[in-house]
Enzyme design. Structure first.
Site, PDB file in Angstrom:
ATOM      1  N   ASP A  70       0.695  -1.226   0.078  1.00 17.71           N
ATOM      2  CA  ASP A  70      -0.096  -0.127   0.121  1.00 17.71           C
ATOM      3  C   ASP A  70       1.003   1.154   0.120  1.00 17.71           C
ATOM      4  O   ASP A  70       1.983   1.253  -0.553  1.00 17.71           O
ATOM      5  CB  ASP A  70      -0.889   0.024   1.377  1.00 17.71           C
ATOM      6  CG  ASP A  70      -2.278   0.632   1.081  1.00 17.71           C
ATOM      7  OD1 ASP A  70      -2.261   1.728   0.667  1.00 17.71           O
ATOM      8  OD2 ASP A  70      -3.248   0.055   0.894  1.00 17.71           O
ATOM      9  N   HIS A  79      -3.666   6.066   3.409  1.00 16.63           N
ATOM     10  CA  HIS A  79      -4.438   4.864   2.876  1.00 16.63           C
ATOM     11  C   HIS A  79      -3.868   3.686   3.528  1.00 16.63           C
ATOM     12  O   HIS A  79      -4.730   2.873   3.991  1.00 16.63           O
ATOM     13  CB  HIS A  79      -4.276   4.972   1.031  1.00 16.63           C
ATOM     14  CG  HIS A  79      -5.061   3.880   0.533  1.00 16.63           C
ATOM     15  ND1 HIS A  79      -4.780   2.539   0.649  1.00 16.63           N
ATOM     16  CD2 HIS A  79      -6.278   3.985   0.077  1.00 16.63           C
ATOM     17  CE1 HIS A  79      -5.850   1.953  -0.124  1.00 16.63           C
ATOM     18  NE2 HIS A  79      -6.897   2.841  -0.273  1.00 16.63           N
ATOM     19  N   SER A 121     -11.140  -0.786  -1.177  1.00 15.06           N
ATOM     20  CA  SER A 121     -10.067  -0.698  -0.222  1.00 15.06           C
ATOM     21  C   SER A 121      -9.945  -1.191   1.163  1.00 15.06           C
ATOM     22  O   SER A 121      -9.260  -1.617   1.947  1.00 15.06           O
ATOM     23  CB  SER A 121      -9.282   0.540  -0.321  1.00 15.06           C
ATOM     24  OG  SER A 121      -8.859   0.820  -1.648  1.00 15.06           O
TER      25      SER A 121
END
Ligand SMILES: *[C@@H]1O[C@H](CO)[C@@H](O)[C@H](O)[C@H]1NC(C)=O
Ligand SMILES: *[C@@H]1O[C@H](CO)[C@@H](O)[C@H](O)[C@H]1NC(C)=O
Ligand SMILES: *[C@@H]1O[C@H](CO)[C@@H](O)[C@H](O)[C@H]1NC(C)=O
Ligand SMILES: *[C@@H]1O[C@H](CO)[C@@H](O)[C@H](O)[C@H]1NC(C)=O
Ligand SMILES: *[C@@H]1O[C@H](CO)[C@@H](O)[C@H](O)[C@H]1NC(C)=O
Ligand SMILES: *[C@@H]1O[C@H](CO)[C@@H](O)[C@H](O)[C@H]1NC(C)=O
Ligand SMILES: *[C@@H]1O[C@H](CO)[C@@H](O)[C@H](O)[C@H]1NC(C)=O
Ligand SMILES: *[C@@H]1O[C@H](CO)[C@@H](O)[C@H](O)[C@H]1NC(C)=O
Ligand SMILES: *[C@@H]1O[C@H](CO)[C@@H](O)[C@H](O)[C@H]1NC(C)=O
Ligand SMILES: *[C@@H]1O[C@H](CO)[C@@H](O)[C@H](O)[C@H]1NC(C)=O
Length: 761
Positions: free
Chosen positions: A158, A219, A542
């Site tokens: 990620d 994220h 996600s």
């Protein structure tokens, strides 16, 4: 930065202001793989696959690097004199990534031993409450039995991680297992027993040399804490969703592989991360990014996951945010667990009350106490004008001062509606979703009193406006409300099948929580009122992917001998098909979700821990499956990293793979497939068959019962699908399909496989 760029640039640059639902507009254009405009215009990063040199294993990695170097030009690349070689791979593929000009790349293709040369694409990045929603409890069940995932290592590909966040405390955690070989490359911070490794693989996209594995966009911090964050009390966002934040596998270790920045994730970097992760000793790999449809031999995630699978590592990926449209699925290789997104039973409620007394539910994270909820005049620029969308510069204070403004989310909406209304002295805002999101809403933090309502509610508000000369409205802030009985429902943005590359595989595999998920966040949300929170609420597949990754880690802990396919099967055949009120799981239209949205159903960790039977798949089965896709020897060579020629014997149709679900393309004749189940439940057990045939097809199964006397014993059955009077047939461009399921039922277990039949003319 607005909604528009959201899709491309990882959700997070603009934090949660960015409306995931809106970002979907751009999915087809943005998500489909942007070429990076690398500053040194003519140089691009290419991925080159080559035949594996004989003896490469015995000769070691230095030999391999020299071998790869022999293919690339001796000069440096570009004005900055960057090295040619970007990555040398040694585990997941035979090949390397290098900086080349298009001419050099062309010349490379002609060289002996080169299988493929392709310029890399940049892929986009695609929870306090979810554990109790998924019925995970501290005192009993799968959390207890798995020891909260102790000893299991989850690799996360990620945007890196924010290591100082309390979610990554290692309180209560053991040291990493002896097999761990990874590295920690922070400077000034060290890894601990939670984050046991962290590396940055981003060498091809950013020019910054050797940037750290630190998460600069948020994220990666969010997804890692969802998978394996430790317990953090009093987590909330602006006071909402208050509770104990915890990941799915609170005591599992995290290994961080940074492959994304705000620009996206370079394919060559993703491959490099897989290449190292499979050697480091991870048990599960979580990947919340992806790039739409590609053949498996051109897809770095499918390639990395194939080698991972061979080494016993399950790779779990997000399905993509391309819904509600068909064929929008990403990460569809059958050796990957592909996860769609669904709602949870929590909303951050902001009810709109109209002058006629009607009340409509909406959501908003910012719920100011100072707003007293008296009715005030409601205004709306009728029709499809820029001011109906509250575009910047379109509202005049003369018209909206002190009023509540109805704004629609448009295709090119930049997510600034709230600011525009506030700047024009509006008192409050009602934000109406787009048509294709129908009944769905998500909670965002707006800059003024606001409620985001569904498209359906928006229509009611519009018709009220039409019905009166002096429309009035206000917002009633209700805070966090738990117990939404229509949850889980498939999120409108969750990508749908069928799977174009392999219609015989049903995808996504499963759905899990992915709407308004609260999880760790690196920085305070500075542009928001009262925001000192280090948690943030995001939506997307996600977010659903790391939920499934954490649950897979729990299963790896309770069943260390299960193969990746067995873990996947356990999660799929035990999934829930009903929502909290016992009705079929809905989609955004509040009708039962179809099989290409829902697939096996909603992940149920406790039942997955004890599935009764599993559908296992061996590497040789996947090879036969690939042969059935008619891949050429060269294409197979890239996936298998060796010369391979398909023969008739090892070649079967994709529907024949021993998959826990069925996807069957049916024309005029019948098709028969064999499946094999392995008993992992009770030694002496008998399973009876239950079938609901899809409309338009007859399903017959032989035998109709399965008897076991031992654990690990296998049993086979065959299923024949026949069209009813020629099937339903294609109707114009409309995909015509039927859906059903078959179940093996014992007194202790239900093993359910969904069935999709697509009728082809
Ligand atoms: C969150 O919950 C805890 C414990 O229930 C409480 O002490 C705390 O004040 C709450 N925080 C907020 C912001 O509501
Ligand atoms: C509610 O707020 C409005 C605007 O701030 C104000 O004009 C009004 O007097 C308030 N009403 C009550 C009952 O407090
Ligand atoms: C709102 O006003 C602020 C302050 O004048 C300005 O910086 C901002 O750009 C405005 N926002 C919009 C969307 O017009
Ligand atoms: C409201 O009235 C306008 C003008 O008569 C019409 O175009 C529009 O369709 C009406 N909208 C609704 C929701 O009834
Ligand atoms: C592979 O080729 C065979 C024979 O040409 C054909 O029947 C089959 O449909 C092909 N399979 C796929 C997945 O294209
Ligand atoms: C695989 O099987 C199909 C159907 O039997 C056949 O048409 C195809 O040629 C076979 N492919 C190979 C590589 O043998
Ligand atoms: C299963 O049943 C068989 C025959 O009825 C018996 O011999 C065997 O001991 C049983 N196994 C277990 C584990 O109960
Ligand atoms: C189980 O299947 C076998 C073989 O099809 C059949 O002979 C037998 O009657 C079945 N038993 C039951 C209880 O249905
Ligand atoms: C089942 O098979 C697995 C893997 O082959 C093995 O580790 C396990 O001990 C077996 N379990 C039983 C009860 O035989
Ligand atoms: C085609 O299918 C759609 C959706 O199922 C249906 O609404 C429509 O009436 C069908 N058209 C024809 C010509 O059968």
């Amino acid at each position: 930065m607005g909604r528009k760029e959201c899709g491309a640039l990882a959700i997070m640059k603009i934090m949660f202001l960015c409306n995931i639902i809106a970002m979907l507009d751009l999915f087809p254009t943005v998500v489909s793989l942007i070429m990076v405009d690398e500053k040194q215009s003519s140089f691009q990063t290419y991925i080159i696959y080559v035949e594996k040199p004989e003896d490469s294993v015995t000769l070691g990695s230095e030999y391999l690097s020299n071998y790869y170097e022999s293919f690339v030009p001796l000069t440096k690349a570009g004005l900055n004199e960057q090295p040619r070689m970007v990555h040398s791979y040694r585990n997941v593929v035979s090949g390397f990534a290098a900086r080349l000009t298009p001419d050099e790349a062309k010349a490379m293709e002609e060289k002996d031993g080169v299988l493929s040369v392709r310029s890399q694409r940049i892929l986009p990045l695609h929870t306090t409450h979810t554990p109790s929603f998924l019925r995970l409890h501290r005192g009993f069940g799968v959390w207890k039995e798995s020891n909260f995932g102790k000893g299991v290592i989850i690799g996360v590909l990620d945007s890196g991680i924010w290591p100082d966040h309390p979610s990554f405390s290692d309180e209560g955690m053991p040291s990493p297992p002896a097999k761990w070989k990874g590295k920690c490359e922070f400077i000034g911070t060290t890894c601990n027993n939670k984050i046991i490794g962290a590396r940055n693989f981003q060498h091809s996209v950013e020019e910054v040399e050797a940037s750290l594995p630190v998460d600069e966009i948020g994220h990666g911090t969010h997804t890692a804490s969802t998978a394996a964050g430790n317990f953090v009390e009093d987590a909330n966002l602006l006071g909402n969703a208050n509770g104990t934040a915890v990941g799915m596998a609170p005591y599992a270790h995290l290994a961080i592989y940074k492959v994304c920045s705000d620009i996206g994730c370079g394919e060559s970097d993703i491959l490099a991360a897989f290449d190292v992760a499979v050697e480091d000793g991870v048990d599960v790999i979580s990947v919340s990014l992806g790039g739409g449809y590609t053949s498996f031999y051109e897809d770095p995630i499918a390639l990395g996951a194939f080698t991972a699978m061979q080494l016993g590592i399950l790779v779990i990926c997000s399905a993509g945010n391309g819904g509600p449209f068909r064929y929008s699925i990403s990460n569809m290789a059958p050796w990957i667990l592909t996860v769609g997104a669904s709602t949870i039973d929590r909303s951050i409620k902001a009810v709109v009350r109209l002058g006629n007394g009607e009340e409509l539910d909406g959501e908003c994270l910012f719920q100011p106490k100072s707003f007293n909820s008296t009715l005030i005049p409601l205004v709306y620029a009728n029709g499809k004008t820029a001011s109906a969308y509250c575009d910047p510069g379109t509202l005049k204070a003369a018209n909206v001062k002190g009023k509540i403004v109805l704004c629609e989310i448009g295709i090119t909406s930049e997510g600034k509606e709230g600011e525009v209304v506030r700047n024009a002295s509006g008192a409050a805002m009602i934000l109406m979703n787009q048509e294709r999101d129908v009944f769905s809403t998500i909670a965002e933090a707006h800059v003024l009193p606001a409620s985001q309502v569904s498209y359906a509610a928006g229509l009611k508000i519009k018709s009220y406006i039409n019905s009166t000369s002096e429309p009035m409205a206000t917002i009633l802030f209700k805070g966090t409300v738990i117990g939404e009985s229509s949850a889980p429902a498939v999120a409108s943005f969750s990508s749908r099948g069928p799977c174009a590359e392999s219609p015989g595989i049903l995808k996504p595999d499963i759905i899990g929580p992915g709407v308004s998920i609260l999880a760790a966040w690196p920085f305070p949300l500075a542009d928001k009122p009262r925001s000192k929170s280090t948690f943030n609420m995001l939506s997307g597949t996600s977010m659903s992917c790391p939920h499934a990754s954490g649950i897979a880690a729990l299963l790896k802990s309770t069943h260390p001998d299960w193969s990746p396919a067995a873990i996947k099967s356990a999660m799929m055949t035990s999934a829930d098909e009903l929502n909290l009120e016992g009705k079929p799981i809905f989609d955004e239209k509040l009708i039962p979700a179809d099989i290409f949205a829902l697939d096996a159903g909603h992940v149920n960790p406790s039942r997955a821990n004890d599935p009764g039977l599993v559908y296992d798949v061996k590497t040789r089965d996947y090879i036969s499956y690939l042969c059935g896709l008619n891949y050429t020897d060269r294409q197979l060579g890239i996936i298998l990293q060796r010369k391979f020629t398909c023969l008739k014997v090892n070649n079967f149709s994709d529907s024949e793979l021993n998959y826990p679900s069925f996807s069957v393309v049916l024309s005029s004749s019948s098709r028969t497939f064999t499946r094999q189940v392995t008993n992992v439940g009770v030694a002496n057990s008998t399973y009876a068959l239950e079938v609901v045939a899809p409309d338009g097809a007859v399903v017959s199964v032989r035998p109709n019962n399965l008897t076991f006397t031992e654990l690990n014993q296998t049993a086979k059955y065959s299923v024949t699908f026949s069209p009813l009077s020629g099937g339903i047939g294609r109707n114009g461009s409309e995909l015509t399909f039927g859906q059903g399921y078959l179940k093996w039922v014992s007194d202790k277990h239900i093993v359910r496989s969904p069935i999709a039949v697509v009728f082809s003319a």
